[in-house]
Write a protein that holds these residues in place. Structure first.
Motif, PDB file in Angstrom:
ATOM      1  N   TRP B  97       0.850  -1.194   0.000  1.00 10.35           N
ATOM      2  CA  TRP B  97       0.000   0.000   0.000  1.00 10.35           C
ATOM      3  C   TRP B  97       0.880   1.236   0.000  1.00 10.35           C
ATOM      4  CZ3 TRP B  97       0.112   3.552   4.007  1.00 10.35           C
ATOM      5  CH2 TRP B  97       0.806   3.135   5.144  1.00 10.35           C
ATOM      6  N   GLY B  98       0.345   2.315  -0.572  1.00 12.56           N
ATOM      7  CA  GLY B  98       1.037   3.581  -0.518  1.00 12.56           C
ATOM      8  C   GLY B  98       2.136   3.730  -1.546  1.00 12.56           C
ATOM      9  N   GLY B  99       1.827   4.386  -2.670  1.00  8.98           N
ATOM     10  CA  GLY B  99       2.860   4.749  -3.628  1.00  8.98           C
ATOM     11  C   GLY B  99       3.206   3.700  -4.657  1.00  8.98           C
ATOM     12  N   TYR B 100       2.455   2.622  -4.706  1.00 10.92           N
ATOM     13  CA  TYR B 100       2.738   1.565  -5.672  1.00 10.92           C
ATOM     14  C   TYR B 100       1.678   1.542  -6.769  1.00 10.92           C
ATOM     15  CZ  TYR B 100       6.210  -0.291  -2.468  1.00 10.92           C
ATOM     16  OH  TYR B 100       7.312  -0.435  -1.669  1.00 10.92           O
ATOM     17  N   GLU B 101       2.106   1.079  -7.928  1.00  4.27           N
ATOM     18  CA  GLU B 101       1.197   0.930  -9.054  1.00  4.27           C
ATOM     19  C   GLU B 101       0.078  -0.038  -8.691  1.00  4.27           C
ATOM     20  OE1 GLU B 101       3.135  -0.538 -12.492  1.00  4.27           O
ATOM     21  OE2 GLU B 101       1.293  -0.691 -13.684  1.00  4.27           O
ATOM     22  N   GLN B 102      -1.118   0.288  -9.144  1.00  2.96           N
ATOM     23  CA  GLN B 102      -2.236  -0.633  -8.987  1.00  2.96           C
ATOM     24  C   GLN B 102      -2.513  -1.278 -10.340  1.00  2.96           C
ATOM     25  OE1 GLN B 102      -5.615   0.945  -6.887  1.00  2.96           O
ATOM     26  NE2 GLN B 102      -4.354   1.814  -5.256  1.00  2.96           N
ATOM     27  N   TYR B 103      -2.718  -2.572 -10.306  1.00  6.83           N
ATOM     28  CA  TYR B 103      -3.040  -3.331 -11.506  1.00  6.83           C
ATOM     29  C   TYR B 103      -4.529  -3.664 -11.453  1.00  6.83           C
ATOM     30  CZ  TYR B 103       1.982  -3.948 -12.010  1.00  6.83           C
ATOM     31  OH  TYR B 103       3.324  -3.720 -12.158  1.00  6.83           O
TER      32      TYR B 103
END
Lengths: 110, 113
Positions: B97-103
């Motif tokens: 969580w927080g600042g990562y790409e979502q797929y």
């Protein structure tokens, strides 16, 4: 829009032109995500810019982030027909939650 | 690479009916999300799960329940379908969580009769 004044708009340009999409946000963010969504599909990340970056490039894409004015932009250079899609920006305050704007519908005509 | 699978692709229900949407990911991601996308609009977060045993409400959780059965799967239940919630429901996952790409998955389109 859900969280600010992302410039909800429909843009139509000719192939080969440059285009810039803007969004502004009201809450603190550590990262701005830019996603594109093709018809009938889920969004896909195209560029991610962090609060310590003012500019990020990826191929024909260029994102900017101005934390003082709480705004971000996405530019596409020499747009092609396959760039036709809906483009969203989303803010990320490092809480695990993304807050999306309403999107810009970009049409690139041949 | 990995993939997110959402089932069903189209879901038709009656007003007041309880409906369940399912999502599977094989990225081995810790965090999963459910969003609702109304026509011509952006995405609004319904529920998310930071890790396998976690469940967090988003901005639009009223009228919905969620369940993280295991690390790879995350279900969303519409507790009593209403005509004004016809939309596309999108599942997503991220490494953390927080600042990562979502797929994102391809979505489930809900129609309420």
């Amino acid at each position: 829009s859900q969280w600010g004044e992302e410039n909800l708009q429909a843009l139509s340009i000719q192939e080969g032109e440059d285009v810039t999409m803007n969004c502004s946000y009201k809450t603190y963010t550590t990262v701005v995500h830019w996603y594109r969504q093709d018809s009938g599909r889920g969004p896909a990340l195209i560029i991610l810019i962090r609060s310590n970056e003012r500019e990020k490039r990826s191929g024909r894409l260029r994102a900017t982030l101005d934390t003082s004015s709480q705004s971000s932009s996405l530019s596409i250079t020499a747009a092609q027909c396959e760039d036709t899609a809906v483009y969203f920006c989303a803010t990320d305050a490092n809480t695990g939650k993304l807050t999306f704007g309403d999107g810009t519908v970009l049409t690139v005509k041949p | 690479g990995g993939i997110i699978t959402q089932t069903p692709k189209f879901l038709i229900g009656q007003e007041g009916q309880k409906l369940t949407l399912k999502c599977q990911q094989n990225f081995n991601h810790d965090t999963m999300y459910w969003y609702r996308q109304d026509s011509g609009k952006g995405l609004r977060l319904i529920y998310y799960s930071i890790t396998e045993n976690d469940l967090q409400k988003g901005d639009l959780s009223e009228g919905y329940d969620a369940s993280r059965e295991k690390k790879s799967s995350f279900s969303l239940t519409v507790t009593s379908a209403q005509k004004n919630e016809m939309a596309v429901f999108l599942c997503a996952s991220s490494f953390d969580w927080g600042g990562y790409e979502q797929y994102f998955g391809p979505g489930t389109r809900l129609t309420v009769l």
